[in-house]
Design a protein around this motif. Structure first.
Motif, PDB file in Angstrom:
ATOM      1  N   UNK A  27       1.106  -1.011   0.107  1.00 54.82           N
ATOM      2  CA  UNK A  27       0.219  -0.208   0.029  1.00 54.82           C
ATOM      3  C   UNK A  27       0.682   1.707  -0.262  1.00 54.82           C
ATOM      4  N   UNK A  28       1.876   1.275   0.850  1.00 59.60           N
ATOM      5  CA  UNK A  28       2.898   2.371   0.438  1.00 59.60           C
ATOM      6  C   UNK A  28       3.450   2.652  -1.136  1.00 59.60           C
ATOM      7  N   UNK A  29       4.040   1.652  -1.236  1.00 61.43           N
ATOM      8  CA  UNK A  29       3.690   1.283  -3.011  1.00 61.43           C
ATOM      9  C   UNK A  29       3.004   2.793  -3.621  1.00 61.43           C
ATOM     10  N   UNK A  30       1.681   2.088  -3.619  1.00 67.09           N
ATOM     11  CA  UNK A  30       0.607   2.186  -3.783  1.00 67.09           C
ATOM     12  C   UNK A  30       0.475   3.704  -3.861  1.00 67.09           C
ATOM     13  N   UNK A  31       0.358   4.233  -2.940  1.00 68.88           N
ATOM     14  CA  UNK A  31       0.414   5.645  -2.393  1.00 68.88           C
ATOM     15  C   UNK A  31       1.215   6.992  -2.523  1.00 68.88           C
ATOM     16  N   UNK A  32       2.669   6.041  -2.827  1.00 74.92           N
ATOM     17  CA  UNK A  32       3.332   7.034  -2.943  1.00 74.92           C
ATOM     18  C   UNK A  32       3.752   8.487  -3.400  1.00 74.92           C
ATOM     19  N   UNK A  33       3.759   9.406  -3.445  1.00 69.37           N
ATOM     20  CA  UNK A  33       3.676  10.506  -4.358  1.00 69.37           C
ATOM     21  C   UNK A  33       4.586  11.191  -4.959  1.00 69.37           C
ATOM     22  N   UNK A  34       5.512  10.495  -4.565  1.00 65.66           N
ATOM     23  CA  UNK A  34       7.364  10.852  -5.583  1.00 65.66           C
ATOM     24  C   UNK A  34       7.971   9.519  -5.596  1.00 65.66           C
ATOM     25  N   UNK A  35       8.485   9.438  -7.255  1.00 64.78           N
ATOM     26  CA  UNK A  35       9.589   8.045  -7.337  1.00 64.78           C
ATOM     27  C   UNK A  35       9.912   7.712  -6.297  1.00 64.78           C
ATOM     28  N   UNK A  37      10.096   7.578  -2.963  1.00 64.85           N
ATOM     29  CA  UNK A  37       9.359   6.946  -2.133  1.00 64.85           C
ATOM     30  C   UNK A  37       9.195   5.940  -2.909  1.00 64.85           C
ATOM     31  N   UNK A  38       8.808   5.756  -4.270  1.00 61.55           N
ATOM     32  CA  UNK A  38       7.859   4.304  -5.052  1.00 61.55           C
ATOM     33  C   UNK A  38       9.217   3.254  -5.213  1.00 61.55           C
ATOM     34  N   UNK A  39       9.921   3.742  -5.995  1.00 61.43           N
ATOM     35  CA  UNK A  39      11.437   3.543  -5.774  1.00 61.43           C
ATOM     36  C   UNK A  39      12.046   2.738  -4.719  1.00 61.43           C
ATOM     37  N   UNK A  40      12.071   3.273  -3.294  1.00 65.55           N
ATOM     38  CA  UNK A  40      12.694   3.240  -2.030  1.00 65.55           C
ATOM     39  C   UNK A  40      11.971   1.935  -1.512  1.00 65.55           C
ATOM     40  N   UNK A  41      10.998   1.492  -1.746  1.00 63.14           N
ATOM     41  CA  UNK A  41       9.699   0.162  -0.821  1.00 63.14           C
ATOM     42  C   UNK A  41       9.715  -0.401  -2.414  1.00 63.14           C
TER      43      UNK A  41
ATOM     44  N   UNK B  98      19.645  -0.333  -9.066  1.00 61.21           N
ATOM     45  CA  UNK B  98      18.788   0.540  -7.639  1.00 61.21           C
ATOM     46  C   UNK B  98      19.108   1.004  -6.659  1.00 61.21           C
ATOM     47  N   UNK B  99      20.611   0.357  -6.581  1.00 63.03           N
ATOM     48  CA  UNK B  99      20.809   1.235  -5.535  1.00 63.03           C
ATOM     49  C   UNK B  99      21.572   2.604  -5.789  1.00 63.03           C
ATOM     50  N   UNK B 100      22.111   3.270  -6.851  1.00 60.03           N
ATOM     51  CA  UNK B 100      22.597   3.868  -7.541  1.00 60.03           C
ATOM     52  C   UNK B 100      21.268   4.613  -8.019  1.00 60.03           C
ATOM     53  N   UNK B 101      20.338   4.127  -8.437  1.00 61.41           N
ATOM     54  CA  UNK B 101      19.408   5.594  -8.284  1.00 61.41           C
ATOM     55  C   UNK B 101      18.843   5.782  -7.035  1.00 61.41           C
ATOM     56  N   UNK B 102      18.756   5.178  -5.901  1.00 61.40           N
ATOM     57  CA  UNK B 102      18.244   5.467  -5.334  1.00 61.40           C
ATOM     58  C   UNK B 102      19.575   6.166  -4.650  1.00 61.40           C
ATOM     59  N   UNK B 154       8.667  -6.055 -15.040  1.00 62.36           N
ATOM     60  CA  UNK B 154       7.887  -6.149 -15.714  1.00 62.36           C
ATOM     61  C   UNK B 154       6.317  -5.881 -15.233  1.00 62.36           C
ATOM     62  N   UNK B 155       5.790  -4.429 -15.919  1.00 64.56           N
ATOM     63  CA  UNK B 155       5.089  -4.267 -15.055  1.00 64.56           C
ATOM     64  C   UNK B 155       4.948  -3.333 -14.134  1.00 64.56           C
ATOM     65  N   UNK B 156       5.962  -3.043 -14.483  1.00 67.01           N
ATOM     66  CA  UNK B 156       6.460  -1.931 -13.007  1.00 67.01           C
ATOM     67  C   UNK B 156       7.020  -0.586 -13.063  1.00 67.01           C
ATOM     68  N   UNK B 157       6.221   0.226 -13.779  1.00 61.96           N
ATOM     69  CA  UNK B 157       5.926   1.809 -14.070  1.00 61.96           C
ATOM     70  C   UNK B 157       7.351   2.090 -13.685  1.00 61.96           C
ATOM     71  N   UNK B 158       7.697   1.906 -12.594  1.00 61.53           N
ATOM     72  CA  UNK B 158       9.227   3.004 -11.848  1.00 61.53           C
ATOM     73  C   UNK B 158       9.905   2.274 -12.210  1.00 61.53           C
TER      74      UNK B 158
END
Lengths: 199, 199
Positions: A27-35, A37-41, B98-102, B154-158
């Motif tokens: 749910x945190x990923x789904x509700x994330x307001x910024x990229x 936070x989304x990438x992190x979780x 992903x560590x680099x992106x974060x 796959x399927x992850x917009x992130x």
């Protein structure tokens, strides 16, 4: 080898924990307001998904070894491989504990925090137990396997920090703006980030 | 097996990247003002340290296979084990990207951001290349090895997000308050989080 049954129980427990953790984090990923936070979780969940993939192979293997008492019949190479796989999951437990600790900084409600901290505490115990068993096993089978028993924890003050306490006064994360049940229902076994996302 | 030389080159490159990345991240841990930030980067570095430990065994092994042209002489079990080890490092490359992106979200200075983004771009290419080779190899040796070629992307917009762009307007992290050289000197090979910390 009685350790096999104990290892099986530990990895089976952590498999259940992964599913429970995924149910809390998605749910945190789904509700994330910024990229960020989304990438992190997303990243944390993906790593746990990879661990789940490995455990789905290791757990039935250990189960069959224990049930049929086959450990004595393993070749040197099979034994070495099994010990290497177990050692990888020792690191997996360590990393999962840190994923749980990091997540404590996201949630402000006591119910979720208690669930996360309970899993953290048991995961830490399991990690120490696996570490101890690995030392015993690699000493017993030192002719076929040299374990890298490095404990990356040593000398790091961060592991002495009570993150439940430290996170209590942390700024509210995205969790504060989403609705979730206080005691999240464990997700079904075998669900992936992808399939959870589609719900 | 020409793939072995290519895999060796990729894993040797990423080993160098890990050292460079550690040199960039360690100052963040040392300068962190709160336990969450410290735990966050410590955790990332610890995972890379674990990956380094595995690569330190895999790279010389692949080197010896390539140099002595020994791949054809591997037993089925050795071949299966090698493919399994390579597949684990496929995930390792993915997680490193992903560590680099974060980390892009931490740094505001262009020089460091370019170093991180350059490693990110090459790491992504390497990941895709290893994935492709794994598909070829597991098809060629399908009698001894069934690869889990799951692509969790796959399927992850992130993964479609340009994190260099998205992070450009991110709030300044702890990196903004520490002094560091614009083009960080790569750390010496083999240094651990612990040994870097003592510097």
């Amino acid at each position: 080898m009685q350790e096999i049954s104990q290892l099986h129980a530990i990895f089976d427990r952590t498999r259940g924990y992964i599913n429970r953790f995924m149910g809390i984090i998605q749910p945190i990923i789904d509700a994330a307001q910024d990229e960020h936070t989304r990438l992190y979780y997303h990243h944390i969940l993906e790593e746990e998904e990879q661990r789940m993939g490995r455990l789905q192979e290791l757990i039935p293997y250990l189960e069959s070894l224990a049930a049929e008492n086959k450990t004595d019949k393993l070749s040197d190479r099979e034994l070495s491989q099994m010990l290497s796989d177990i050692n990888l999951e020792r690191f997996g437990l360590h990393n999962f504990r840190e994923h749980l600790e990091l997540s404590l900084y996201e949630f402000q409600d006591d119910a979720t925090r208690q669930v996360l901290d309970g899993m953290r505490e048991k995961t830490h115990e399991d990690y120490l137990h696996v570490k101890e068993m690995m030392a015993t096993l690699s000493s017993r089978f030192s002719d076929v396997y040299q374990a890298d028993l490095t404990d990356h924890d040593e000398g790091h003050d961060i592991h002495q920090v009570d993150h439940l306490k430290a996170s209590a006064s942390a700024p509210h994360g995205v969790a504060s703006v989403i609705k979730h049940s206080p005691a999240p229902t464990p997700a079904k076994k075998g669900l992936t980030v992808g399939s959870l996302k589609g719900k």
